[in-house]
Motif scaffolding. Structure first.
Motif, PDB file in Angstrom:
ATOM      1  N   THR A 269      44.787  43.983  41.582  1.00 53.46           N
ATOM      2  CA  THR A 269      44.396  43.033  42.188  1.00 53.46           C
ATOM      3  C   THR A 269      44.130  43.354  43.554  1.00 53.46           C
ATOM      4  OG1 THR A 269      45.849  41.580  40.702  1.00 53.46           O
ATOM      5  CG2 THR A 269      45.302  40.697  42.914  1.00 53.46           C
ATOM      6  N   THR A 270      44.875  44.193  44.247  1.00 54.91           N
ATOM      7  CA  THR A 270      44.605  44.729  45.734  1.00 54.91           C
ATOM      8  C   THR A 270      43.417  45.443  45.604  1.00 54.91           C
ATOM      9  OG1 THR A 270      47.101  45.312  45.857  1.00 54.91           O
ATOM     10  CG2 THR A 270      45.604  46.367  47.359  1.00 54.91           C
TER      11      THR A 270
ATOM     12  N   ILE B 230      40.610  44.574  43.757  1.00 54.25           N
ATOM     13  CA  ILE B 230      39.591  43.460  43.830  1.00 54.25           C
ATOM     14  C   ILE B 230      39.579  42.816  45.231  1.00 54.25           C
ATOM     15  CG2 ILE B 230      39.285  41.047  42.976  1.00 54.25           C
ATOM     16  CD1 ILE B 230      39.884  41.897  40.123  1.00 54.25           C
ATOM     17  N   LYS B 231      40.631  42.709  45.870  1.00 55.47           N
ATOM     18  CA  LYS B 231      40.709  42.196  47.209  1.00 55.47           C
ATOM     19  C   LYS B 231      39.730  42.854  48.122  1.00 55.47           C
ATOM     20  CE  LYS B 231      45.363  39.552  47.025  1.00 55.47           C
ATOM     21  NZ  LYS B 231      46.522  39.552  47.956  1.00 55.47           N
TER      22      LYS B 231
ATOM     23  N   THR C 202      36.249  42.799  47.440  1.00 56.35           N
ATOM     24  CA  THR C 202      35.769  41.352  47.657  1.00 56.35           C
ATOM     25  C   THR C 202      35.853  41.040  49.343  1.00 56.35           C
ATOM     26  OG1 THR C 202      37.626  40.150  47.056  1.00 56.35           O
ATOM     27  CG2 THR C 202      35.792  40.264  45.679  1.00 56.35           C
TER      28      THR C 202
ATOM     29  N   GLN D 140      38.620  40.643  51.053  1.00 57.17           N
ATOM     30  CA  GLN D 140      39.710  39.930  51.508  1.00 57.17           C
ATOM     31  C   GLN D 140      40.936  40.571  52.237  1.00 57.17           C
ATOM     32  OE1 GLN D 140      41.059  37.093  48.449  1.00 57.17           O
ATOM     33  NE2 GLN D 140      39.620  38.431  47.298  1.00 57.17           N
ATOM     34  N   LEU D 141      40.762  41.973  51.896  1.00 48.07           N
ATOM     35  CA  LEU D 141      41.401  42.690  52.613  1.00 48.07           C
ATOM     36  C   LEU D 141      41.081  44.100  53.067  1.00 48.07           C
ATOM     37  CD1 LEU D 141      44.826  42.961  52.495  1.00 48.07           C
ATOM     38  CD2 LEU D 141      44.526  44.267  50.345  1.00 48.07           C
TER      39      LEU D 141
ATOM     40  N   LEU E 138      31.262  42.138  54.787  1.00 43.49           N
ATOM     41  CA  LEU E 138      30.300  41.527  53.949  1.00 43.49           C
ATOM     42  C   LEU E 138      29.970  40.255  54.539  1.00 43.49           C
ATOM     43  CD1 LEU E 138      32.716  41.574  50.511  1.00 43.49           C
ATOM     44  CD2 LEU E 138      30.685  42.921  51.221  1.00 43.49           C
ATOM     45  N   GLY E 139      28.761  40.157  54.336  1.00 40.41           N
ATOM     46  CA  GLY E 139      27.920  38.980  54.758  1.00 40.41           C
ATOM     47  C   GLY E 139      27.652  37.718  53.889  1.00 40.41           C
TER      48      GLY E 139
ATOM     49  N   HIS F 240      28.477  37.732  49.883  1.00 41.15           N
ATOM     50  CA  HIS F 240      29.409  36.640  49.399  1.00 41.15           C
ATOM     51  C   HIS F 240      28.603  35.836  48.296  1.00 41.15           C
ATOM     52  CE1 HIS F 240      33.351  37.474  51.266  1.00 41.15           C
ATOM     53  NE2 HIS F 240      32.990  37.704  52.389  1.00 41.15           N
ATOM     54  N   ALA F 241      27.648  35.574  48.558  1.00 40.12           N
ATOM     55  CA  ALA F 241      26.788  34.531  47.786  1.00 40.12           C
ATOM     56  C   ALA F 241      26.524  35.219  46.269  1.00 40.12           C
ATOM     57  CB  ALA F 241      25.435  34.086  48.198  1.00 40.12           C
TER      58      ALA F 241
ATOM     59  N   ILE G 130      28.607  37.080  44.845  1.00 39.88           N
ATOM     60  CA  ILE G 130      30.216  37.481  44.294  1.00 39.88           C
ATOM     61  C   ILE G 130      30.490  36.104  43.296  1.00 39.88           C
ATOM     62  CG2 ILE G 130      32.737  37.759  44.636  1.00 39.88           C
ATOM     63  CD1 ILE G 130      31.758  39.093  47.087  1.00 39.88           C
TER      64      ILE G 130
ATOM     65  N   ALA H 128      34.104  35.167  40.956  1.00 39.73           N
ATOM     66  CA  ALA H 128      35.473  35.638  40.956  1.00 39.73           C
ATOM     67  C   ALA H 128      36.300  34.698  39.790  1.00 39.73           C
ATOM     68  CB  ALA H 128      36.315  35.890  42.218  1.00 39.73           C
TER      69      ALA H 128
ATOM     70  N   MET I 119      40.304  34.559  38.968  1.00 41.52           N
ATOM     71  CA  MET I 119      41.433  35.122  39.447  1.00 41.52           C
ATOM     72  C   MET I 119      42.571  35.145  38.304  1.00 41.52           C
ATOM     73  SD  MET I 119      40.088  36.551  42.136  1.00 41.52           S
ATOM     74  CE  MET I 119      41.764  37.330  42.635  1.00 41.52           C
TER      75      MET I 119
ATOM     76  N   PHE J 145      33.839  39.461  39.569  1.00 39.28           N
ATOM     77  CA  PHE J 145      35.071  39.947  39.666  1.00 39.28           C
ATOM     78  C   PHE J 145      36.181  39.098  38.448  1.00 39.28           C
ATOM     79  CE2 PHE J 145      33.258  41.677  43.282  1.00 39.28           C
ATOM     80  CZ  PHE J 145      33.809  43.032  43.080  1.00 39.28           C
TER      81      PHE J 145
ATOM     82  N   ASN K 210      46.612  29.652  44.577  1.00 38.56           N
ATOM     83  CA  ASN K 210      45.364  30.658  44.730  1.00 38.56           C
ATOM     84  C   ASN K 210      43.832  30.212  44.863  1.00 38.56           C
ATOM     85  OD1 ASN K 210      45.283  33.530  44.836  1.00 38.56           O
ATOM     86  ND2 ASN K 210      44.990  33.800  42.655  1.00 38.56           N
TER      87      ASN K 210
ATOM     88  N   ARG L 142      42.380  31.476  48.194  1.00 39.15           N
ATOM     89  CA  ARG L 142      41.569  33.046  48.114  1.00 39.15           C
ATOM     90  C   ARG L 142      40.453  32.860  47.335  1.00 39.15           C
ATOM     91  NH1 ARG L 142      44.275  37.216  43.907  1.00 39.15           N
ATOM     92  NH2 ARG L 142      46.118  37.061  45.221  1.00 39.15           N
ATOM     93  N   VAL L 143      40.383  31.880  46.347  1.00 42.37           N
ATOM     94  CA  VAL L 143      39.023  32.016  45.639  1.00 42.37           C
ATOM     95  C   VAL L 143      38.014  31.210  46.518  1.00 42.37           C
ATOM     96  CG1 VAL L 143      37.782  30.756  43.622  1.00 42.37           C
ATOM     97  CG2 VAL L 143      39.991  31.591  43.395  1.00 42.37           C
TER      98      VAL L 143
ATOM     99  N   MET M 153      36.725  33.833  48.711  1.00 47.18           N
ATOM    100  CA  MET M 153      35.794  34.647  48.148  1.00 47.18           C
ATOM    101  C   MET M 153      34.513  34.065  48.009  1.00 47.18           C
ATOM    102  SD  MET M 153      38.432  36.297  45.259  1.00 47.18           S
ATOM    103  CE  MET M 153      37.002  37.375  44.410  1.00 47.18           C
ATOM    104  N   SER M 154      34.394  32.757  48.030  1.00 48.62           N
ATOM    105  CA  SER M 154      33.055  32.024  47.866  1.00 48.62           C
ATOM    106  C   SER M 154      32.288  31.694  49.121  1.00 48.62           C
ATOM    107  CB  SER M 154      33.460  30.604  47.188  1.00 48.62           C
ATOM    108  OG  SER M 154      33.969  31.025  45.984  1.00 48.62           O
ATOM    109  N   ASN M 155      32.434  32.627  49.958  1.00 50.25           N
ATOM    110  CA  ASN M 155      31.841  32.738  51.270  1.00 50.25           C
ATOM    111  C   ASN M 155      32.203  31.422  52.240  1.00 50.25           C
ATOM    112  OD1 ASN M 155      29.911  33.689  52.953  1.00 50.25           O
ATOM    113  ND2 ASN M 155      28.266  32.489  52.311  1.00 50.25           N
TER     114      ASN M 155
ATOM    115  N   ARG N 111      34.305  30.567  55.284  1.00 48.34           N
ATOM    116  CA  ARG N 111      35.175  30.911  56.224  1.00 48.34           C
ATOM    117  C   ARG N 111      36.415  30.110  56.668  1.00 48.34           C
ATOM    118  NH1 ARG N 111      32.783  35.419  56.453  1.00 48.34           N
ATOM    119  NH2 ARG N 111      30.439  35.457  56.481  1.00 48.34           N
TER     120      ARG N 111
ATOM    121  N   LEU O 225      46.487  37.962  56.787  1.00 50.32           N
ATOM    122  CA  LEU O 225      45.419  39.063  56.581  1.00 50.32           C
ATOM    123  C   LEU O 225      45.730  40.353  56.322  1.00 50.32           C
ATOM    124  CD1 LEU O 225      42.701  38.170  59.134  1.00 50.32           C
ATOM    125  CD2 LEU O 225      42.517  37.608  56.927  1.00 50.32           C
TER     126      LEU O 225
ATOM    127  N   ASP P  14      49.715  41.203  51.517  1.00 53.34           N
ATOM    128  CA  ASP P  14      49.191  40.990  50.197  1.00 53.34           C
ATOM    129  C   ASP P  14      49.342  39.582  49.934  1.00 53.34           C
ATOM    130  OD1 ASP P  14      48.078  41.329  47.950  1.00 53.34           O
ATOM    131  OD2 ASP P  14      49.993  42.121  46.869  1.00 53.34           O
TER     132      ASP P  14
END
Lengths: 286, 232
Positions: A44-45, A47-48, A51, A53-54, A71-72, A76-77, A79, A81, A83, A158, B77, B80-81, B84-86, B88, B228, B231
């Motif tokens: 999972t780390t 994947i983060k 993507t 996030q980390l 990532l712009g 992002h568009a 991806i 996911a 989870m 993902f 969660n 997080r999703v 990940m979906s752009n 901000r 940030l 984890d």
């Protein structure tokens, strides 16, 4: 073929604990890549990090040609996911969950209803569209989570343990959807500890243990590489099971059982990804 | 901006079904209406219950609602999703924060209209409340962002909420408490509202509220950076 995902010496630490240690691999466009490892292996780390996030402690990672630290909007568009614990709004209905994400993906307003209806029908969730997510079974939540991941026609998916804890029928349905996506050219990065899933779906797999990528390649290729694990399993008429190494040392005892007509069944057991993993780490995938 | 609006609309649908958050928005306005109409004591100062519950509302509703919403999104969660979906983080906070802010302003409007105020005083009341709600939102965002689970958010939020919402009430009855309470934004908001007929905002009040906001913004940024790098 372009490389959709590239990692070079990718490492990540949480304090003094190294979660990922110098991972290097590539995932090509349109490929299904499976990352196998037990819980806590760092899947999972990874994947983060991939993507965005980390931020990794060291090394390089890129997704769709862009550094994962930068990532712009365009990346992002691309991806989608899914989870491991769904990330769905439990109080909202199945329809409202997808309609919300349609808005997030900036689908034109007049197209949202048709788009959501179509995807619900294709995932066999249309009859439950008004049900609150909290009232769904785990299999239905999985399908809804996958439906959401597919909504933005992602270039790369993902999937974190997409079939964990599901019954065989739902697992098969999800595998069918993933094969359809692969046929459309979508790159799929999935984590799993299900060796059968990895063997049946993935073009390449990586075995992750303790933050190290201990093996990488095509599933068949990895199994062939560890063919010394091949065994002959003999079931005798008295119910006893005997396992012999599949080499010349097995010839004498095998001939002996054949002469005495004691054999009820005989088959060879080829190495599986799990047996390879056990051979390499001394522990199982679960 | 589209993300902010989508999150706002989603939050609206979700809150209707989320009694724990919904009750935060309506409890004090309803209590103000009931107490203001039910209890008639001759020597009671004008708008006593309105001022009392307004200060408590500021210290409680925005803080508990926003921290609960953010902590739940982290625990489930969904945050997080979304990221990940752009989406901000600023868009998420604006969508959720503006939703709570508007809901609390609607509650404040009910409290305001329960009191006896002139139209000009009502405008001052609402402006003062909006500043207080904003300060509370910063603190709620900090607690929600810092917490990994709703349970953790609740255990952090309850003492903070009690401190900021009950101090203004207790300061009415105890001078020592009043001396401490004056350094909190909720007490300053109560004081500003209590002088509504003769509004003069002192530099000290502005400084105290601004210092509170800066402190909460700092706490939020610290929590955000921690999230940030962890984890989460």
């Amino acid at each position: 073929m372009n490389d959709t995902i590239i990692t070079e010496n990718l490492s990540h630490c949480f304090g003094a604990h190294t979660v990922l240690d110098k991972l290097s691999f590539k995932v090509q466009e349109g490929e299904v890549f499976g990352l196998l490892g037990p819980s806590g292996a760092g899947k999972t780390t990874l994947i983060k990090i991939l993507t965005g996030q980390l931020t990794q402690t060291d090394g390089h990672a890129s997704l769709l040609g862009a550094d994962t630290r930068k990532l712009g909007r365009e990346e992002h568009a691309g991806i989608g996911a899914m989870m491991d614990n769904f990330g769905l709004y439990e109080r909202l209905s199945v329809y409202d969950n997808l309609a919300f994400y349609a808005e997030i993906y900036q689908v034109p307003h007049r197209q949202i209803a048709k788009m959501v209806t179509d995807i619900l029908k294709s995932m066999k969730l249309y009859d439950s569209r008004k049900t609150a997510v909290s009232g769904l079974s785990k299999g239905m939540k999985n399908r809804l989570s996958l439906a959401r991941a597919l909504m933005n026609h992602a270039k790369v998916l993902f999937l974190d343990e997409p079939t964990s804890g599901l019954d065989p029928a739902t697992t098969r349905e999800i595998h069918d959807v993933l094969r359809e996506q692969k046929a459309k050219g979508t790159t799929i990065f999935l984590t799993t500890h299900n060796m059968f899933e990895a063997e049946s779906l993935c073009d390449h797999v990586g075995l992750l243990s303790g933050g190290h990528l201990i093996e990488y390649g095509e599933p068949d290729e990895i199994c062939r590489k560890y063919n010394h694990l091949n065994r002959i399993e003999i079931t005798l008429k008295n119910g006893e099971t005997i396992t012999l190494t599949n080499d010349c040392t097995a010839a004498a005892p095998l001939a002996n059982y054949l002469e005495r007509e004691e054999i009820s069944a005989i088959h060879s057991t080829e190495p599986t990804l799990e047996s390879v993993f056990i051979e390499l780490t001394g522990k199982g995938l679960d | 901006m589209k993300h902010v609006i989508a999150i706002f609309k989603k939050q609206l649908k979700d809150t209707v079904k989320n009694k724990a958050v919904l009750i935060q928005f309506i409890m004090f306005p309803v209590m103000t209406l009931i107490m203001n109409n039910a209890i008639q004591i001759n020597d009671l100062p004008k708008n006593f219950f309105v001022l009392l519950f307004a200060a408590m509302y500021i210290g409680m509703a925005p803080l508990t609602a926003l921290s609960a919403i953010i902590a739940e999104e982290k625990e489930q969660n969904t945050l997080r999703v979304l990221l990940m979906s752009n989406v901000r983080p600023t868009a998420y906070l604006l969508g959720t924060g503006s939703y709570v802010w508007i809901c609390c302003l609607l509650g404040s409007a009910v409290i305001c209209f329960a009191g006896s105020y002139t139209p000009k005083e009502r405008i001052f009341f609402m402006l003062t409340m909006s500043v207080g709600i904003f300060a509370s939102l910063l603190l709620g965002a900090a607690i929600g962002t810092y917490s990994k689970t709703q349970m953790m958010a609740t255990s952090l939020m309850v003492p903070v909420m009690i401190f900021f919402s009950f101090l203004p009430m207790l300061s009415l009855f105890n001078n020592t408490i009043a001396k401490v309470a004056k350094f909190t934004y909720s007490e300053q908001i109560r004081l500003a509202l209590s002088e509504i007929g003769d509004p003069h905002i002192s530099g000290e009040s502005v400084c105290i509220v601004a210092a509170n906001m800066l402190l909460f913004a700092g706490l939020f940024l610290t929590a955000y950076k921690k999230t940030l790098s962890a984890d989460a």
